[in-house]
Design a protein around this motif. Structure first.
Motif, PDB file in Angstrom:
ATOM      1  N   MET A   1      36.385  42.199  34.682  1.00  0.00           N
ATOM      2  CA  MET A   1      37.009  42.248  35.994  1.00  0.00           C
ATOM      3  C   MET A   1      36.761  40.944  36.717  1.00  0.00           C
ATOM      4  O   MET A   1      35.680  40.371  36.650  1.00  0.00           O
ATOM      5  N   GLN A  28      35.761  47.084  42.872  1.00  0.00           N
ATOM      6  CA  GLN A  28      36.852  46.103  42.877  1.00  0.00           C
ATOM      7  C   GLN A  28      37.171  45.592  44.286  1.00  0.00           C
ATOM      8  O   GLN A  28      37.980  44.673  44.448  1.00  0.00           O
ATOM      9  N   GLU A 310      43.259  45.066  41.329  1.00  0.00           N
ATOM     10  CA  GLU A 310      43.386  44.722  39.914  1.00  0.00           C
ATOM     11  C   GLU A 310      44.672  43.964  39.602  1.00  0.00           C
ATOM     12  O   GLU A 310      45.046  43.812  38.440  1.00  0.00           O
TER      13      GLU A 310
END
Length: 360
Positions: A1, A28, A310
């Motif tokens: 990530m 995130q 994302e």
């Protein structure tokens, strides 16, 4: 990530607490700053979040650290705040509805497209295990070709418990625009976009009496329809029957049912993220619960931010939100004009969500 999404929140009212609980569980996303017209309210909202700055709205929009703005202002301000964020080159995610009118929602999406930024919008309840498990059952053919659905929301009115219910009974309110986004978003997720609507509507009384709080006993005017029903014709050919009411006392009807040629599904309350999905196949003696098979498990309001973080186009996205608003406005137009109304907008059926446990 990669690097987390740096987030700023505009609007620190009651709903912000639910979003903050979810953001705390999303690796995130990193909350950088909050803003509100009442800076004391903003400070109180993030008192348990050390390191989060409290800014004015112009300061937050100008902050180069912030990648995206979570817009939790009142519906009448949604378009204005979204356009400020877009002009600052930031992605924006709005609490529902995207805007107070379809015209304003279109302005937001046109501005976002021109600026090359993304727009997300609640409700993201459709990304939870309830609606997503039902969607997978449909996609897997467990009920055969979908033929019809019903969606039912019945309550005698929010004035019984809400101390300041005025906004539920003025333009922009009513049962359809208040609760309809959850139900119509779920129906579009399950069955695809809507092409035509046929509606009817009524209101039982011109005034409502506040039932709690310091204004208990005060009467407020009703200037919108308080019982709305109609049929949504999906592009797929399926027909959904919608009942949204602030006039009826109770119902035994499931929140949503979907019927196919070989089976029927009971779908959980679309205002919640989870819930049991029940399947009855042709020849079965009764319904049986389906195992959870899709969606974000343990989700809460704000889970739709994951797609922005994302780098994906959000499933709880602006195009879906515009289409849902357009469906509702078209249904009210149909009710008032006494004719079928074509829905001008469309959208892709949102991508499914694979089963994924939200971070603890």
């Amino acid at each position: 990530m990669g690097q987390p999404l740096n987030l700023g929140i505009v609007g620190c009212g009651a709903i912000s607490a639910q979003y903050l609980r979810t953001i705390d569980r999303l690796p995130q996303v990193r909350l950088v700053a909050v803003a509100d017209l009442d800076l004391d309210r903003a400070r109180a909202a993030v008192a348990a979040h050390p390191g989060v700055d409290v800014l004015t709205v112009p300061q937050l929009m100008a902050d180069a650290r912030i990648d995206a703005v979570l817009n939790l202002t009142i519906p009448a301000a949604h378009a204005e705040v979204a356009l400020l964020a877009i002009a600052a080159g930031k992605d924006v995610y709005c609490e529902k509805p995207l805007a107070a009118t379809g015209e304003d929602a279109r302005r937001v999406l046109e501005a976002a497209q021109a600026a090359g930024v993304r727009v997300g919008c609640a409700p993201d309840t459709v990304l939870g295990t309830g609606t997503q498990t039902a969607r997978q059952a449909i996609d897997d053919g467990l009920i055969g070709r979908p033929v019809a659905a019903t969606a039912t929301m019945v309550t005698p009115g929010h004035e019984r418990w809400h101390p300041n219910p005025d906004f539920y009974y003025v333009p922009g309110g009513g049962p359809l625009l208040d609760m309809g986004p959850y139900y119509v978003s779920s129906l579009v997720t399950l069955l695809g976009p809507v092409t035509t609507v046929i509606g009817a509507a009524s209101r039982t009384r011109a005034k409502r009496t506040i039932g709690s709080g310091p204004r208990q006993g005060e009467e407020i005017p009703v200037t919108v329809d308080t019982h709305v029903t109609g049929v949504l014709v999906h592009e797929s050919g399926a027909l959904s029957t919608l009942v949204m009411s602030f006039d009826a006392v109770a119902t035994k009807a499931p929140n949503i049912e979907v019927h196919g040629e070989r089976g029927s599904l009971v779908v959980p309350d679309p205002n919640h993220f989870d819930g049991e999905v029940l399947l009855t196949r042709l020849g079965d003696e009764g319904p049986r619960p389906l195992p959870v098979s899709a969606g974000y498990a343990g989700a809460g309001r704000g889970v739709g931010l994951i797609d922005l973080a994302e780098g994906r186009e959000p499933r709880a996205g602006g195009t879906l939100a515009l289409h849902v608003l357009d469906v509702m406005e078209s249904l009210l137009a149909s009710a008032h004009e006494g004719r079928a109304v074509d829905v001008e907008s469309t959208c892709d059926r949102p991508r499914p969500v694979a089963l994924d446990a939200l971070g603890a």
